[in-house]
Structure formats: C-alpha cells, structure tokens
Design a protein around this motif. Structure first.
Motif, mmCIF file in Angstrom:
data_model
loop_
_atom_site.group_PDB
_atom_site.id
_atom_site.type_symbol
_atom_site.label_atom_id
_atom_site.label_comp_id
_atom_site.label_asym_id
_atom_site.label_seq_id
_atom_site.Cartn_x
_atom_site.Cartn_y
_atom_site.Cartn_z
ATOM 1 N N UNK A 179 -1.624 -13.258 12.071
ATOM 2 C CA UNK A 179 -2.859 -12.486 12.249
ATOM 3 C C UNK A 179 -2.545 -11.042 12.606
ATOM 4 N N UNK A 180 -1.281 -10.629 12.380
ATOM 5 C CA UNK A 180 -0.760 -9.328 12.845
ATOM 6 C C UNK A 180 -1.524 -8.105 12.329
ATOM 7 N N UNK A 181 -2.244 -8.248 11.217
ATOM 8 C CA UNK A 181 -2.961 -7.091 10.674
ATOM 9 C C UNK A 181 -4.362 -6.941 11.243
ATOM 10 N N UNK A 182 -4.821 -7.945 11.986
ATOM 11 C CA UNK A 182 -6.191 -7.918 12.509
ATOM 12 C C UNK A 182 -6.299 -7.201 13.839
ATOM 13 N N UNK A 183 -7.449 -7.368 14.496
ATOM 14 C CA UNK A 183 -7.707 -6.675 15.761
ATOM 15 C C UNK A 183 -6.751 -7.117 16.853
ATOM 16 N N UNK A 184 -6.751 -8.408 17.169
ATOM 17 C CA UNK A 184 -5.859 -8.906 18.221
ATOM 18 C C UNK A 184 -4.400 -8.729 17.806
ATOM 19 N N UNK A 185 -4.092 -9.151 16.563
ATOM 20 C CA UNK A 185 -2.708 -9.173 16.105
ATOM 21 C C UNK A 185 -2.045 -7.805 16.116
ATOM 22 N N UNK A 186 -2.767 -6.770 15.658
ATOM 23 C CA UNK A 186 -2.133 -5.454 15.564
ATOM 24 C C UNK A 186 -1.876 -4.880 16.962
ATOM 25 N N UNK A 187 -2.731 -5.241 17.916
ATOM 26 C CA UNK A 187 -2.453 -4.828 19.293
ATOM 27 C C UNK A 187 -1.324 -5.665 19.882
ATOM 28 N N UNK A 188 -1.248 -6.948 19.498
ATOM 29 C CA UNK A 188 -0.156 -7.806 19.978
ATOM 30 C C UNK A 188 1.192 -7.251 19.522
ATOM 31 N N UNK A 189 1.265 -6.789 18.278
ATOM 32 C CA UNK A 189 2.513 -6.202 17.774
ATOM 33 C C UNK A 189 2.932 -5.048 18.689
ATOM 34 N N UNK A 190 1.941 -4.225 19.067
ATOM 35 C CA UNK A 190 2.274 -3.021 19.847
ATOM 36 C C UNK A 190 2.613 -3.322 21.309
ATOM 37 N N UNK A 191 1.832 -4.205 21.950
ATOM 38 C CA UNK A 191 2.184 -4.582 23.330
ATOM 39 C C UNK A 191 3.549 -5.270 23.351
ATOM 40 N N UNK A 192 3.809 -6.099 22.328
ATOM 41 C CA UNK A 192 5.095 -6.816 22.272
ATOM 42 C C UNK A 192 6.252 -5.827 22.149
ATOM 43 N N UNK A 193 6.081 -4.849 21.262
ATOM 44 C CA UNK A 193 7.102 -3.805 21.085
ATOM 45 C C UNK A 193 7.349 -3.090 22.417
ATOM 46 N N UNK A 194 6.244 -2.735 23.079
ATOM 47 C CA UNK A 194 6.354 -2.003 24.345
ATOM 48 C C UNK A 194 7.097 -2.830 25.388
ATOM 49 N N UNK A 195 6.969 -4.167 25.296
ATOM 50 C CA UNK A 195 7.668 -5.047 26.233
ATOM 51 C C UNK A 195 9.106 -5.312 25.798
ATOM 52 N N UNK A 196 9.517 -4.724 24.697
ATOM 53 C CA UNK A 196 10.912 -4.843 24.271
ATOM 54 C C UNK A 196 11.198 -6.023 23.362
ATOM 55 N N UNK A 197 10.135 -6.635 22.828
ATOM 56 C CA UNK A 197 10.321 -7.786 21.938
ATOM 57 C C UNK A 197 10.487 -7.328 20.493
ATOM 58 N N UNK A 198 11.101 -8.195 19.675
ATOM 59 C CA UNK A 198 11.209 -7.951 18.239
ATOM 60 C C UNK A 198 10.165 -8.813 17.538
ATOM 61 N N UNK A 199 9.378 -8.153 16.686
ATOM 62 C CA UNK A 199 8.176 -8.804 16.163
ATOM 63 C C UNK A 199 8.305 -9.214 14.697
#
Ligand code: 8ID
Ligand code: ZN
Length: 352
Positions: A179-199
C-alpha cells in the motif's frame, strides 16, 4: 463572525453523501467539554470511504459526517478546565473522544476505550466547516507546520508512526510496506526511512513506483505485475530471507494472505489496513511456530503519538504528497480512491 449556517458532507445512507447547508452550533449552545473548530483543511482517508460505503462490521450512526484528518482553529470553547483556548491551531482525529479514566485510557491506549467516540461513526467529523469537537482528544498543531500538510498526519501519519513503533524493528533492518503509494503507505515509507529502516515498497503502477523511489524506498514490488510476490519480496533483501517486518496498509484483503509468508524468521506482521468485513490473515501454523513469527496490529495512536508524529513532520523529516482540492470535489476524490488512482493524499479546502 461565526455564521449561522455552514456546509457539511452529510451521509444519510450507504448510497453516498450530500454537501448541504446545516446550522452551526453557536458558542452559547456548545456542550461542556466542546470546542467549535473552524476546519480549514481535511485529508480524505480510505476509512472515510469504508464508512460512507458501509462495508465495515462497525456501523456509523446516520446521518453521519465523516472526516478525521481535520486541521483548524478554535473559534469558541466551553471547557474551563482545558488548556485549549480560542485561536489555537488544533487537529481533529479518528478518536474524537475518550473517557480518559478507564484502564485503557490511563495506560495511554485511548483508542481501546469502550466509550471512545470516532469521527464519522458516533461523532461529527471534519467534513464540515465548523465542527463542535470534544476537547478531550483535540491535538495541538505545531506553529511551524503548514495546516494543509498537517491534515494527513492526523490519521495516516500517526497511524503508521505508531505501527512502526509496534513493528519491533530497529535501524538497519528491512520493512515491507504493502500500500506504499497510498496515504498511509507513503507516510510509512518516510517515517520508516527516518527511523533508519530499509523499505520494500509494494503497490502498483509506474507513478507510484516513481514516487516511492523519490521518498526513499530501497526496493519496489508491483503486486499486479509480479507473478510470485512472496519470492519477489524475499529477493529484495540481500540474504533472500525477506524483511524483518511488514506493515499492511492495503485496504484490500489480498495483502493479508501473503505477508506472514514473506517476512523472515522472528519477523513481525503489523495489521493496519482494514478491508471490508470477512477478511482474514493467512498464517501457516507450522512455519509460524518454527520460524517464531509474530502477527500484531496497530490501531491509530494515542494523543502523545499524534503529537510526536506532527513534530516529526514539522521538523521536515516527512512530508505527505498532498493535492489540495475544493470541498465540493469530495465525491471525485472518493471515486479516484476507489479506483486506486490517488498517489499520497487528497486534502479538502473546506472554504474553497
Ligand atoms: O488505525 C488503523 N489501523 C487505520 C488508520 C487509518 C486507516 C487503518 N486505516 C485503513 C483504512 O481504513 C484502509 O483500509 O488503512 C487502509 C488504507 O488507507 P489509506 O492509506 O487511506 O488508503 P489509500 O490512500 O487508498 O491507499 C491504499 C493503497 O493500497 C494499494 C493501493 O494501490 C493504494 O495505493 N493496494 C491495494 I487497493 N491492494 C494492494 C495489495 N494487494 C495494495 N498494495 C499492496 N498490495
Ligand atoms: Zn484515517
């Protein structure tokens, strides 16, 4: 200067909604514990579409007014105890009210409060120009965050931020986001990146792929084009074992049938997306046990999660891709959402 009438998106039944004129609750009519919030912007969440279509086990008290990513300003208040005051920038979330005295509220689990009121279900939501909101769950919006950009954080942002906290991952690990392209998903990609995760972003179409890469996804799997999504997701990690966690933000059940399979041993699946009634998570018992896999869930967040998720946005670490449209375009937004055509979030300008 508070008008007598306003525009609101009122839904009488599952056939849809109508933007019509309704009275504004006047300051002297406000119930105790309420603030009148002039809603400037409201994001449109897929939850609003579930509520309007009535496809969930939980039913709205109709007529209902949906909307739970409302960013506005307090124009009147009837709550001598609250620290909120006229002029404050505040957000209206999914959890509109909680008792704040039960076991769950006291432990910071307000979404689990048995007396919780939800925007659009049993409380009026943010698809109205002047919302008589409960003060108990209003969220302060930081001064340095644009109001239209704050809107999607109030549900999509806080939800995925909390889901990441519940994912038992740490910096350096891999996480899959269906769901990475949607509302929740695209923000999840960014918060995850900020937390140092690989998405690993999972969604479909060239536009969503491009966007997910722009916001920092390390890998992409197209769920429509891929013949074997499980193998494709596992192949994104260098050791082929798959991601350490997955946060399911898809509103369709299919994503729930494969996630327990593609996470690595000791991995965690966080259920977030809420498909219509009758959806199930599929987990092979034998390998769930032998590989110590965990299925957990995450339901919005508490007031502190909301404050933190907004702060991270205000600090510029995440920025939702928004398209701001006039209130009257709500119907068009729902159509695009149902067709999976929205990238990021559509945000309504309630006064345009
Ligand atoms: O607290 C919660 N748990 C919570 C909070 C807020 C929203 C849960 N939700 C739920 C909503 O009710 C909805 O069911 O999360 C789901 C996603 O909401 P959204 O992000 O607002 O939806 P969207 O913007 O339409 O994005 C959905 C994306 O999923 C993709 C679509 O292409 C779209 O980009 N998608 C679909 I449809 N099927 C997919 C699949 N099988 C898929 N992606 C991967 N695999
Ligand atoms: Zn929502």
């Amino acid at each position: 200067q508070i008008p007598k009438t306003q525009l609101a998106a009122v839904s009488d039944d599952a056939s849809g909604f109508e933007i019509r004129e309704i009275p504004v609750v006047q300051p002297n009519q406000l119930e105790p514990g309420r603030a009148l919030v002039k809603v400037l912007y409201s994001g449109v969440c897929h939850t609003d579409l579930h509520v309007i279509k009535d496809d969930w086990p939980v039913k709205a008290e109709r007529p209902c007014i949906a909307g739970h990513e409302g960013a506005g300003v307090i124009v009147a208040i009837n709550d001598p105890i609250s620290k909120f005051k006229v002029g404050d920038r505040v957000g209206i979330k999914w959890i509109a009210h909680s008792c704040n005295q039960c076991e769950f509220c006291i432990a910071g689990d307000e979404p689990l409060c048995l007396e919780a009121k939800c925007s659009g279900i049993n409380a009026q939501g943010s698809f109205m120009q002047y919302c008589p909101a409960y003060t108990s769950q209003l969220t302060p919006i930081p001064d340095n965050l644009d109001m239209a950009e704050a809107a999607p954080i109030l549900c999509a942002g806080v939800t995925v931020y909390k889901a990441l906290k519940n994912s038992r991952t740490r910096a350096g690990q891999w996480i899959a986001i269906p769901g990475a392209g949607g509302g929740l998903g695209s923000l999840a990609v960014q918060y995850a990146k900020w937390m140092g995760l690989k998405v690993i972003a999972i969604d479909t179409g060239a536009e969503k792929k491009k966007y997910c890469e722009e916001i920092g996804a390390a890998a992409w799997v197209d769920f429509m084009e891929s013949k074997d999504i499980v193998a494709a997701v596992k192949a994104c990690t260098p050791d082929n074992l798959g991601p350490h966690a997955a946060i399911i933000t898809s509103p369709k059940p299919e994503a729930y049938l494969i996630a327990m399979e593609y996470i690595r041993p000791r991995g965690t699946v966080v259920a977030v997306g809420l498909p219509p009634a009758g959806a199930y998570v599929k987990a092979d018992v034998f390998y769930t046990v032998l590989q110590n896999k965990t299925l957990t869930s995450s339901y919005v967040g508490n007031r502190q999660d909301a404050i933190e998720s907004l702060e991270i946005a205000a600090d510029g670490h995440v920025k939702c891709r928004i398209e701001t449209v006039p209130f009257k375009s709500l119907d068009k937004v729902y159509t695009q959402m149902a067709e999976g055509k929205l990238v990021g979030r559509a945000v309504l300008d309630l006064f345009a």
